[in-house]
Design a protein around this motif. Structure first.
Motif, PDB file in Angstrom:
ATOM      1  N   ARG A  12       0.819  -1.213   0.000  1.00  0.00           N
ATOM      2  CA  ARG A  12       0.000   0.000   0.000  1.00  0.00           C
ATOM      3  C   ARG A  12       0.852   1.263   0.000  1.00  0.00           C
ATOM      4  O   ARG A  12       0.710   2.113  -0.861  1.00  0.00           O
ATOM      5  CB  ARG A  12      -0.918   0.013   1.223  1.00  0.00           C
ATOM      6  CG  ARG A  12      -1.906  -1.122   1.266  1.00  0.00           C
ATOM      7  CD  ARG A  12      -3.272  -0.671   0.747  1.00  0.00           C
ATOM      8  NE  ARG A  12      -4.152  -1.798   0.478  1.00  0.00           N
ATOM      9  CZ  ARG A  12      -4.843  -2.444   1.403  1.00  0.00           C
ATOM     10  NH1 ARG A  12      -4.752  -2.096   2.655  1.00  0.00           N
ATOM     11  NH2 ARG A  12      -5.630  -3.438   1.064  1.00  0.00           N
ATOM     12  N   LYS A  13       1.729   1.392   1.027  1.00  0.00           N
ATOM     13  CA  LYS A  13       2.546   2.599   1.132  1.00  0.00           C
ATOM     14  C   LYS A  13       3.701   2.344   2.089  1.00  0.00           C
ATOM     15  O   LYS A  13       3.614   1.466   2.954  1.00  0.00           O
ATOM     16  CB  LYS A  13       1.718   3.781   1.622  1.00  0.00           C
ATOM     17  CG  LYS A  13       1.117   3.594   2.995  1.00  0.00           C
ATOM     18  CD  LYS A  13       0.227   4.753   3.378  1.00  0.00           C
ATOM     19  CE  LYS A  13      -0.421   4.500   4.734  1.00  0.00           C
ATOM     20  NZ  LYS A  13      -1.354   5.539   5.100  1.00  0.00           N
ATOM     21  N   PRO A  14       4.780   3.110   1.953  1.00  0.00           N
ATOM     22  CA  PRO A  14       5.866   2.998   2.932  1.00  0.00           C
ATOM     23  C   PRO A  14       5.468   3.693   4.227  1.00  0.00           C
ATOM     24  O   PRO A  14       4.675   4.638   4.220  1.00  0.00           O
ATOM     25  CB  PRO A  14       7.032   3.711   2.263  1.00  0.00           C
ATOM     26  CG  PRO A  14       6.398   4.650   1.309  1.00  0.00           C
ATOM     27  CD  PRO A  14       5.118   4.015   0.865  1.00  0.00           C
ATOM     28  N   ILE A  15       5.984   3.219   5.343  1.00  0.00           N
ATOM     29  CA  ILE A  15       5.720   3.834   6.636  1.00  0.00           C
ATOM     30  C   ILE A  15       6.998   4.530   7.086  1.00  0.00           C
ATOM     31  O   ILE A  15       8.067   3.914   7.139  1.00  0.00           O
ATOM     32  CB  ILE A  15       5.281   2.772   7.663  1.00  0.00           C
ATOM     33  CG1 ILE A  15       3.947   2.170   7.218  1.00  0.00           C
ATOM     34  CG2 ILE A  15       5.192   3.368   9.058  1.00  0.00           C
ATOM     35  CD1 ILE A  15       3.457   1.047   8.090  1.00  0.00           C
ATOM     36  N   ALA A  20      10.591   3.141  12.132  1.00  0.00           N
ATOM     37  CA  ALA A  20      10.948   2.688  10.791  1.00  0.00           C
ATOM     38  C   ALA A  20      12.298   3.246  10.360  1.00  0.00           C
ATOM     39  O   ALA A  20      13.067   2.579   9.664  1.00  0.00           O
ATOM     40  CB  ALA A  20       9.868   3.108   9.796  1.00  0.00           C
ATOM     41  N   THR A  21      12.618   4.462  10.778  1.00  0.00           N
ATOM     42  CA  THR A  21      13.913   5.060  10.463  1.00  0.00           C
ATOM     43  C   THR A  21      15.033   4.299  11.169  1.00  0.00           C
ATOM     44  O   THR A  21      16.095   4.071  10.601  1.00  0.00           O
ATOM     45  CB  THR A  21      13.936   6.540  10.878  1.00  0.00           C
ATOM     46  OG1 THR A  21      12.838   7.209  10.252  1.00  0.00           O
ATOM     47  CG2 THR A  21      15.220   7.208  10.456  1.00  0.00           C
ATOM     48  N   VAL A  30      10.017  -0.482   6.022  1.00  0.00           N
ATOM     49  CA  VAL A  30       8.708  -0.836   6.549  1.00  0.00           C
ATOM     50  C   VAL A  30       7.637  -0.365   5.564  1.00  0.00           C
ATOM     51  O   VAL A  30       7.656   0.779   5.108  1.00  0.00           O
ATOM     52  CB  VAL A  30       8.475  -0.190   7.932  1.00  0.00           C
ATOM     53  CG1 VAL A  30       7.154  -0.660   8.516  1.00  0.00           C
ATOM     54  CG2 VAL A  30       9.621  -0.506   8.869  1.00  0.00           C
ATOM     55  N   PHE A  31       6.708  -1.276   5.236  1.00  0.00           N
ATOM     56  CA  PHE A  31       5.602  -0.960   4.335  1.00  0.00           C
ATOM     57  C   PHE A  31       4.281  -1.319   4.991  1.00  0.00           C
ATOM     58  O   PHE A  31       4.205  -2.285   5.757  1.00  0.00           O
ATOM     59  CB  PHE A  31       5.701  -1.775   3.033  1.00  0.00           C
ATOM     60  CG  PHE A  31       6.870  -1.414   2.173  1.00  0.00           C
ATOM     61  CD1 PHE A  31       6.845  -0.291   1.378  1.00  0.00           C
ATOM     62  CD2 PHE A  31       7.996  -2.210   2.155  1.00  0.00           C
ATOM     63  CE1 PHE A  31       7.925   0.045   0.577  1.00  0.00           C
ATOM     64  CE2 PHE A  31       9.081  -1.897   1.358  1.00  0.00           C
ATOM     65  CZ  PHE A  31       9.040  -0.761   0.565  1.00  0.00           C
ATOM     66  N   GLU A  32       3.230  -0.555   4.679  1.00  0.00           N
ATOM     67  CA  GLU A  32       1.867  -1.001   4.986  1.00  0.00           C
ATOM     68  C   GLU A  32       1.453  -1.886   3.822  1.00  0.00           C
ATOM     69  O   GLU A  32       1.616  -1.506   2.655  1.00  0.00           O
ATOM     70  CB  GLU A  32       0.918   0.185   5.113  1.00  0.00           C
ATOM     71  CG  GLU A  32      -0.498  -0.232   5.445  1.00  0.00           C
ATOM     72  CD  GLU A  32      -1.460   0.931   5.560  1.00  0.00           C
ATOM     73  OE1 GLU A  32      -2.598   0.780   5.093  1.00  0.00           O
ATOM     74  OE2 GLU A  32      -1.070   1.980   6.103  1.00  0.00           O
ATOM     75  N   LYS A  81       1.645  -4.442   8.794  1.00  0.00           N
ATOM     76  CA  LYS A  81       2.929  -3.847   8.428  1.00  0.00           C
ATOM     77  C   LYS A  81       3.919  -4.953   8.115  1.00  0.00           C
ATOM     78  O   LYS A  81       3.890  -6.009   8.752  1.00  0.00           O
ATOM     79  CB  LYS A  81       3.489  -2.996   9.565  1.00  0.00           C
ATOM     80  CG  LYS A  81       2.734  -1.720   9.810  1.00  0.00           C
ATOM     81  CD  LYS A  81       3.463  -0.829  10.778  1.00  0.00           C
ATOM     82  CE  LYS A  81       3.024  -1.110  12.192  1.00  0.00           C
ATOM     83  NZ  LYS A  81       3.569  -0.138  13.154  1.00  0.00           N
ATOM     84  N   ALA A  82       4.773  -4.700   7.145  1.00  0.00           N
ATOM     85  CA  ALA A  82       5.815  -5.651   6.775  1.00  0.00           C
ATOM     86  C   ALA A  82       7.173  -4.989   6.960  1.00  0.00           C
ATOM     87  O   ALA A  82       7.426  -3.921   6.404  1.00  0.00           O
ATOM     88  CB  ALA A  82       5.647  -6.096   5.333  1.00  0.00           C
TER      89      ALA A  82
END
Length: 98
Positions: A12-15, A20-21, A30-32, A81-82
């Protein structure tokens, strides 16, 4: 549906958060992702979209919170989240967009 469109349905989108940083320092991104996506699908999608080699995929599901908005009870959606760990020498710059 083309294979590329399926990959964009999985991711879906990066988080971009503080956590995540910190993960990016360990060569992870990290991605949703879609709630029904599994680890092999996520790995294939990241490798196809960004052209990198994925070492490991860890997932977590955050349950949506019950909230009240203008007197109406509601519930936020569940989010998956992945945490994608990349092979050495591979990198994804999520600040530039897809």
């Amino acid at each position: 549906m083309s294979a590329n469109a399926q990959h964009y349905d999985v991711i879906r989108k990066p988080i971009i958060t503080e956590k995540a940083t910190m993960a990016s320092e360990a060569n992870a991104v990290v991605f949703e992702v879609a709630i029904d996506a599994n680890k092999p699908q996520i790995k294939d999608a990241v490798e196809a979209i960004f052209g990198v080699k994925v070492k490991a995929v860890n997932t977590t599901i955050t349950k949506g919170k019950a909230k009240v908005f203008r007197g109406m009870r509601g519930r936020r959606k569940d989010v998956k989240k992945a945490y994608v760990t990349l092979e050495e020498g591979n990198a994804i710059d999520v600040t530039t967009g897809l």
